[in-house]
Design a protein around this motif. Sequence first.
Motif, PDB file in Angstrom:
ATOM      1  N   MET A   1       0.845  -1.200   0.000  1.00 23.27           N
ATOM      2  CA  MET A   1       0.000   0.000   0.000  1.00 23.27           C
ATOM      3  C   MET A   1       0.881   1.252   0.000  1.00 23.27           C
ATOM      4  N   ASN A   2       0.383   2.308  -0.627  1.00 23.85           N
ATOM      5  CA  ASN A   2       1.057   3.596  -0.570  1.00 23.85           C
ATOM      6  C   ASN A   2       1.304   3.969   0.895  1.00 23.85           C
ATOM      7  N   PRO A   3       2.546   4.296   1.273  1.00 29.86           N
ATOM      8  CA  PRO A   3       2.853   4.538   2.692  1.00 29.86           C
ATOM      9  C   PRO A   3       2.100   5.715   3.290  1.00 29.86           C
ATOM     10  N   THR A   4       1.809   6.743   2.493  1.00 25.34           N
ATOM     11  CA  THR A   4       1.057   7.880   3.011  1.00 25.34           C
ATOM     12  C   THR A   4      -0.368   7.465   3.362  1.00 25.34           C
ATOM     13  N   ILE A   5      -0.988   6.714   2.474  1.00 28.17           N
ATOM     14  CA  ILE A   5      -2.348   6.240   2.728  1.00 28.17           C
ATOM     15  C   ILE A   5      -2.363   5.293   3.922  1.00 28.17           C
ATOM     16  N   GLU A   6      -1.324   4.502   4.062  1.00 31.48           N
ATOM     17  CA  GLU A   6      -1.241   3.589   5.204  1.00 31.48           C
ATOM     18  C   GLU A   6      -1.214   4.368   6.521  1.00 31.48           C
ATOM     19  N   VAL A   7      -0.440   5.460   6.573  1.00 30.09           N
ATOM     20  CA  VAL A   7      -0.400   6.298   7.777  1.00 30.09           C
ATOM     21  C   VAL A   7      -1.778   6.883   8.055  1.00 30.09           C
ATOM     22  N   LEU A   8      -2.440   7.375   7.017  1.00 26.53           N
ATOM     23  CA  LEU A   8      -3.759   7.980   7.188  1.00 26.53           C
ATOM     24  C   LEU A   8      -4.773   6.971   7.712  1.00 26.53           C
ATOM     25  N   ARG A   9      -4.731   5.777   7.202  1.00 21.24           N
ATOM     26  CA  ARG A   9      -5.703   4.750   7.594  1.00 21.24           C
ATOM     27  C   ARG A   9      -5.464   4.226   9.012  1.00 21.24           C
ATOM     28  N   LYS A  10      -4.277   4.428   9.516  1.00 21.18           N
ATOM     29  CA  LYS A  10      -3.959   3.941  10.860  1.00 21.18           C
ATOM     30  C   LYS A  10      -4.227   4.981  11.941  1.00 21.18           C
ATOM     31  N   HIS A  11      -4.787   6.136  11.553  1.00 17.95           N
ATOM     32  CA  HIS A  11      -4.990   7.190  12.551  1.00 17.95           C
ATOM     33  C   HIS A  11      -5.905   6.742  13.694  1.00 17.95           C
ATOM     34  N   ARG A  12      -5.478   7.073  14.893  1.00 16.74           N
ATOM     35  CA  ARG A  12      -6.281   6.910  16.107  1.00 16.74           C
ATOM     36  C   ARG A  12      -5.971   8.083  17.021  1.00 16.74           C
ATOM     37  N   SER A  13      -6.954   8.505  17.808  1.00 20.58           N
ATOM     38  CA  SER A  13      -6.691   9.552  18.794  1.00 20.58           C
ATOM     39  C   SER A  13      -5.993   8.933  20.003  1.00 20.58           C
ATOM     40  N   ILE A  14      -4.836   9.479  20.356  1.00 25.73           N
ATOM     41  CA  ILE A  14      -4.056   8.975  21.483  1.00 25.73           C
ATOM     42  C   ILE A  14      -4.259   9.885  22.682  1.00 25.73           C
ATOM     43  N   ARG A  15      -4.647   9.282  23.797  1.00 27.56           N
ATOM     44  CA  ARG A  15      -4.932  10.058  25.005  1.00 27.56           C
ATOM     45  C   ARG A  15      -4.079   9.624  26.192  1.00 27.56           C
ATOM     46  N   LYS A  16      -2.982   8.959  25.921  1.00 25.87           N
ATOM     47  CA  LYS A  16      -2.025   8.612  26.969  1.00 25.87           C
ATOM     48  C   LYS A  16      -0.638   8.604  26.338  1.00 25.87           C
ATOM     49  N   TYR A  17       0.299   9.336  26.955  1.00 22.87           N
ATOM     50  CA  TYR A  17       1.621   9.542  26.351  1.00 22.87           C
ATOM     51  C   TYR A  17       2.746   9.226  27.328  1.00 22.87           C
ATOM     52  N   GLN A  18       3.868   8.792  26.766  1.00 19.60           N
ATOM     53  CA  GLN A  18       5.075   8.627  27.559  1.00 19.60           C
ATOM     54  C   GLN A  18       5.720   9.999  27.763  1.00 19.60           C
ATOM     55  N   PRO A  19       6.356  10.232  28.906  1.00 18.65           N
ATOM     56  CA  PRO A  19       6.944  11.542  29.203  1.00 18.65           C
ATOM     57  C   PRO A  19       8.264  11.750  28.454  1.00 18.65           C
ATOM     58  N   ILE A  20       8.180  11.844  27.150  1.00 18.67           N
ATOM     59  CA  ILE A  20       9.365  11.979  26.296  1.00 18.67           C
ATOM     60  C   ILE A  20       9.218  13.229  25.442  1.00 18.67           C
ATOM     61  N   ALA A  21      10.218  14.099  25.503  1.00 18.72           N
ATOM     62  CA  ALA A  21      10.196  15.325  24.708  1.00 18.72           C
ATOM     63  C   ALA A  21      10.504  15.016  23.246  1.00 18.72           C
ATOM     64  N   LEU A  22       9.935  15.800  22.351  1.00 18.81           N
ATOM     65  CA  LEU A  22      10.233  15.637  20.935  1.00 18.81           C
ATOM     66  C   LEU A  22      11.553  16.328  20.608  1.00 18.81           C
ATOM     67  N   PRO A  23      12.431  15.690  19.835  1.00 16.93           N
ATOM     68  CA  PRO A  23      13.664  16.377  19.413  1.00 16.93           C
ATOM     69  C   PRO A  23      13.329  17.536  18.481  1.00 16.93           C
ATOM     70  N   GLU A  24      14.187  18.544  18.488  1.00 21.92           N
ATOM     71  CA  GLU A  24      13.928  19.746  17.698  1.00 21.92           C
ATOM     72  C   GLU A  24      13.776  19.431  16.207  1.00 21.92           C
ATOM     73  N   GLU A  25      14.533  18.464  15.708  1.00 18.50           N
ATOM     74  CA  GLU A  25      14.432  18.165  14.274  1.00 18.50           C
ATOM     75  C   GLU A  25      13.056  17.609  13.909  1.00 18.50           C
ATOM     76  N   HIS A  26      12.433  16.909  14.842  1.00 17.00           N
ATOM     77  CA  HIS A  26      11.090  16.398  14.585  1.00 17.00           C
ATOM     78  C   HIS A  26      10.056  17.521  14.672  1.00 17.00           C
ATOM     79  N   ILE A  27      10.224  18.417  15.631  1.00 16.74           N
ATOM     80  CA  ILE A  27       9.326  19.578  15.715  1.00 16.74           C
ATOM     81  C   ILE A  27       9.436  20.404  14.438  1.00 16.74           C
ATOM     82  N   ASP A  28      10.671  20.623  13.984  1.00 13.38           N
ATOM     83  CA  ASP A  28      10.879  21.380  12.750  1.00 13.38           C
ATOM     84  C   ASP A  28      10.174  20.714  11.570  1.00 13.38           C
TER      85      ASP A  28
END
Length: 244
Positions: free
Chosen positions: A1-28
């Motif tokens: 499957m097209n990888p972009t469509i695969e990401v879209l189809r796997k969407h779920r709302s996440i309401r519990k997170y690990q206490p890990i900061a995002l690296p600046e390159e990912h925020i960018d």
Amino acid sequence: MNPTIEVLRKHRSIRKYQPIALPEEHIDAIIESAQMASTSSNVQAYTIIGVTDPAKKQELARLAGNQAYIEQCGLFLVFCADLHRLKEATELHGETFHQNTESFLVATVDATLAAQNAAVAAESLGYGICYIGGIRNNPQDVSVLLQLPQLTYPVFGMCVGVPDQEPSSRPRLPRHAVYHSDAYDKEKVTLGTQQYDDTMHEYYKERTNGKTLTTWSKGITDKYAKPGRGHIRPFLEGRGFRLE
């Protein structure tokens, strides 16, 4: 499957997170992706506020209805419709900035398109996201906290972070209820709602081990049988928006 469509189809709302900061390159990467969203006439009428300060996240969680996952996520983004920048640009050339309901809609849509780009980018990097409409519960307090100028307003927030849960995907309406060929088909909408009620009844039953026996249309009835957030229009007018 097209990888972009695969990401879209796997969407779920996440309401519990690990206490890990995002690296600046990912925020960018997430913000750059947001900026590449379509925008009306290249006006780019939105601003994104990234919040990582624990105290501010705690206060935003409270203002949004005590949604703890705002505190937990590595990055909380607030997407704002922004006509302030357009007003400044117009006044640079000695002209008066005119705005109305159309410009308000343009700014709101621009912010929304940018947000969805950000969501897809974040999920493609392995993060979970959750839109937070509760940011409009107390929009004036949010505006003060984030020092928003006149002619801006917080449309919604978005949690971004490393997931700490694996929720199942929630079924969507049947395709024929939302996609019509050439013209709106009310009969298909009615049929789609009936079919979706059956689907969601089974979904809620299985998800709660039989404790919740309801349907989609009943949930919609509970939500829209009375007005919601009646304070929004006075708030927007107080922020300088002309809804005419």
